[in-house]
Design a protein around this motif. Structure first.
Motif, PDB file in Angstrom:
ATOM      1  N   ASP A 171       0.831  -1.209   0.000  1.00  0.00           N
ATOM      2  CA  ASP A 171       0.000   0.000   0.000  1.00  0.00           C
ATOM      3  C   ASP A 171       0.863   1.257   0.000  1.00  0.00           C
ATOM      4  O   ASP A 171       0.573   2.221  -0.726  1.00  0.00           O
ATOM      5  CB  ASP A 171      -0.921   0.005   1.224  1.00  0.00           C
ATOM      6  N   GLU A 172       1.926   1.251   0.805  1.00  0.00           N
ATOM      7  CA  GLU A 172       2.807   2.415   0.854  1.00  0.00           C
ATOM      8  C   GLU A 172       3.542   2.604  -0.474  1.00  0.00           C
ATOM      9  O   GLU A 172       3.732   3.726  -0.943  1.00  0.00           O
ATOM     10  CB  GLU A 172       3.823   2.266   1.990  1.00  0.00           C
ATOM     11  N   TRP A 173       3.949   1.483  -1.095  1.00  0.00           N
ATOM     12  CA  TRP A 173       4.624   1.565  -2.387  1.00  0.00           C
ATOM     13  C   TRP A 173       3.707   2.162  -3.445  1.00  0.00           C
ATOM     14  O   TRP A 173       4.104   3.022  -4.224  1.00  0.00           O
ATOM     15  CB  TRP A 173       5.105   0.178  -2.803  1.00  0.00           C
ATOM     16  N   LEU A 174       2.439   1.696  -3.472  1.00  0.00           N
ATOM     17  CA  LEU A 174       1.490   2.213  -4.464  1.00  0.00           C
ATOM     18  C   LEU A 174       1.207   3.691  -4.231  1.00  0.00           C
ATOM     19  O   LEU A 174       1.081   4.459  -5.196  1.00  0.00           O
ATOM     20  CB  LEU A 174       0.192   1.399  -4.413  1.00  0.00           C
ATOM     21  N   HIS A 175       1.124   4.098  -2.970  1.00  0.00           N
ATOM     22  CA  HIS A 175       0.940   5.520  -2.677  1.00  0.00           C
ATOM     23  C   HIS A 175       2.142   6.326  -3.167  1.00  0.00           C
ATOM     24  O   HIS A 175       1.988   7.408  -3.749  1.00  0.00           O
ATOM     25  CB  HIS A 175       0.756   5.714  -1.170  1.00  0.00           C
ATOM     26  N   PHE A 176       3.342   5.788  -2.961  1.00  0.00           N
ATOM     27  CA  PHE A 176       4.565   6.430  -3.445  1.00  0.00           C
ATOM     28  C   PHE A 176       4.551   6.537  -4.966  1.00  0.00           C
ATOM     29  O   PHE A 176       4.915   7.569  -5.542  1.00  0.00           O
ATOM     30  CB  PHE A 176       5.770   5.627  -2.972  1.00  0.00           C
ATOM     31  N   GLU A 177       4.113   5.462  -5.641  1.00  0.00           N
ATOM     32  CA  GLU A 177       4.044   5.476  -7.101  1.00  0.00           C
ATOM     33  C   GLU A 177       3.075   6.543  -7.604  1.00  0.00           C
ATOM     34  O   GLU A 177       3.322   7.190  -8.618  1.00  0.00           O
ATOM     35  CB  GLU A 177       3.596   4.099  -7.621  1.00  0.00           C
ATOM     36  N   GLU A 178       1.952   6.716  -6.903  1.00  0.00           N
ATOM     37  CA  GLU A 178       0.997   7.742  -7.295  1.00  0.00           C
ATOM     38  C   GLU A 178       1.639   9.130  -7.238  1.00  0.00           C
ATOM     39  O   GLU A 178       1.467   9.947  -8.150  1.00  0.00           O
ATOM     40  CB  GLU A 178      -0.225   7.677  -6.386  1.00  0.00           C
ATOM     41  N   LYS A 179       2.395   9.394  -6.175  1.00  0.00           N
ATOM     42  CA  LYS A 179       3.072  10.681  -6.047  1.00  0.00           C
ATOM     43  C   LYS A 179       4.139  10.840  -7.126  1.00  0.00           C
ATOM     44  O   LYS A 179       4.303  11.932  -7.703  1.00  0.00           O
ATOM     45  CB  LYS A 179       3.691  10.809  -4.663  1.00  0.00           C
ATOM     46  N   MET A 180       4.873   9.758  -7.410  1.00  0.00           N
ATOM     47  CA  MET A 180       5.890   9.814  -8.460  1.00  0.00           C
ATOM     48  C   MET A 180       5.247  10.105  -9.808  1.00  0.00           C
ATOM     49  O   MET A 180       5.775  10.899 -10.605  1.00  0.00           O
ATOM     50  CB  MET A 180       6.640   8.479  -8.513  1.00  0.00           C
ATOM     51  N   ALA A 181       4.114   9.463 -10.085  1.00  0.00           N
ATOM     52  CA  ALA A 181       3.447   9.652 -11.368  1.00  0.00           C
ATOM     53  C   ALA A 181       2.969  11.090 -11.531  1.00  0.00           C
ATOM     54  O   ALA A 181       3.084  11.675 -12.612  1.00  0.00           O
ATOM     55  CB  ALA A 181       2.273   8.679 -11.492  1.00  0.00           C
ATOM     56  N   LEU A 182       2.433  11.672 -10.463  1.00  0.00           N
ATOM     57  CA  LEU A 182       1.973  13.055 -10.535  1.00  0.00           C
ATOM     58  C   LEU A 182       3.124  14.006 -10.835  1.00  0.00           C
ATOM     59  O   LEU A 182       2.994  14.932 -11.637  1.00  0.00           O
ATOM     60  CB  LEU A 182       1.292  13.442  -9.219  1.00  0.00           C
TER      61      LEU A 182
END
Length: 210
Positions: A47-58
């Motif tokens: 879950d933390e990794w996916l949240h990090f990926e969302e921020k990276m994508a933005l």
């Protein structure tokens, strides 16, 4: 950075695998407790990794110049389901990635990028018929994107190898090289065909499309 954490988690899991079949009473309860703890930790990390990926994508959407799929042409890049699907894909969790991309496709059914990710995820799972269907639907639409065209030819070549049609595979790998000589995967795969050994490579450049 996280290697020591995963080392400890792996050691604990090894102990559970080793001792659980013969464990009884309090020992078995302790192993079950450790299993539940590992499961909770694993889900939390994901879950933390996916949240990090969302921020990276933005950030990537706002800061990276001239992507192959510009944001104005690819609004699916802003979808939470697409971002999460890409995160699962990077974690090699292809089934949940497909589920997320299917959700994204319900919003943008004509997205080439979503279809490409779904194709590659199916291919990683050995589901060549599904992968081939998506790839052949994309190919006529990417004449102006040589890098993407090369990736598709390469993936179609891998499907031919998996299905035992090596000669057809060589044709696809050659087309991939002609489309984009800088893509390393088809060169590697031609060597695999010639030597009849080695590991096929497909989709390793997919993340760099964004």
């Amino acid at each position: 950075m996280f290697q020591h954490v995963f080392d400890e988690m792996n050691n604990m899991l090894d102990e559970i695998v080793k001792h659980y079949p013969s464990a009884h009473g309090p020992k078995k309860q302790a192993l079950v407790h450790n299993w539940n703890m590992l499961k909770s930790m694993s889900e939390g990390i994901i879950d933390e990794w996916l949240h990090f990926e969302e921020k990276m994508a933005l950030f990537r959407e706002s800061a990276v110049a001239a992507p192959i799929f510009p944001l104005t042409e690819s609004p699916e890049l802003q979808l939470d389901s697409f971002i999460r699907g890409q995160g699962y894909y990077k974690l090699l969790m292809f089934r949940p990635a497909i589920n997320q991309f299917a959700t994204a496709a319900s919003v943008y059914p004509d997205s080439l990028l979503i279809r490409l990710y779904k194709a590659m995820a199916h291919l990683h799972l050995g589901e060549t018929e599904e992968a081939s269907g998506y790839l052949t639907s994309i190919l006529p639409l990417v004449d102006d994107k040589r890098f993407l065209q090369a990736m598709i030819y390469n993936a179609l070549g891998c499907i031919q190898v998996i299905n035992g049609r090596t000669e057809h595979a060589r044709d696809y790998f050659t087309l991939a090289i002609q489309s984009d000589p800088t893509l390393p995967d088809p060169l590697n795969n031609l060597e695999v065909c010639h030597k009849n050994r080695g590991q096929l490579q497909y989709g390793s450049q997919l993340i760099s499309l964004l």
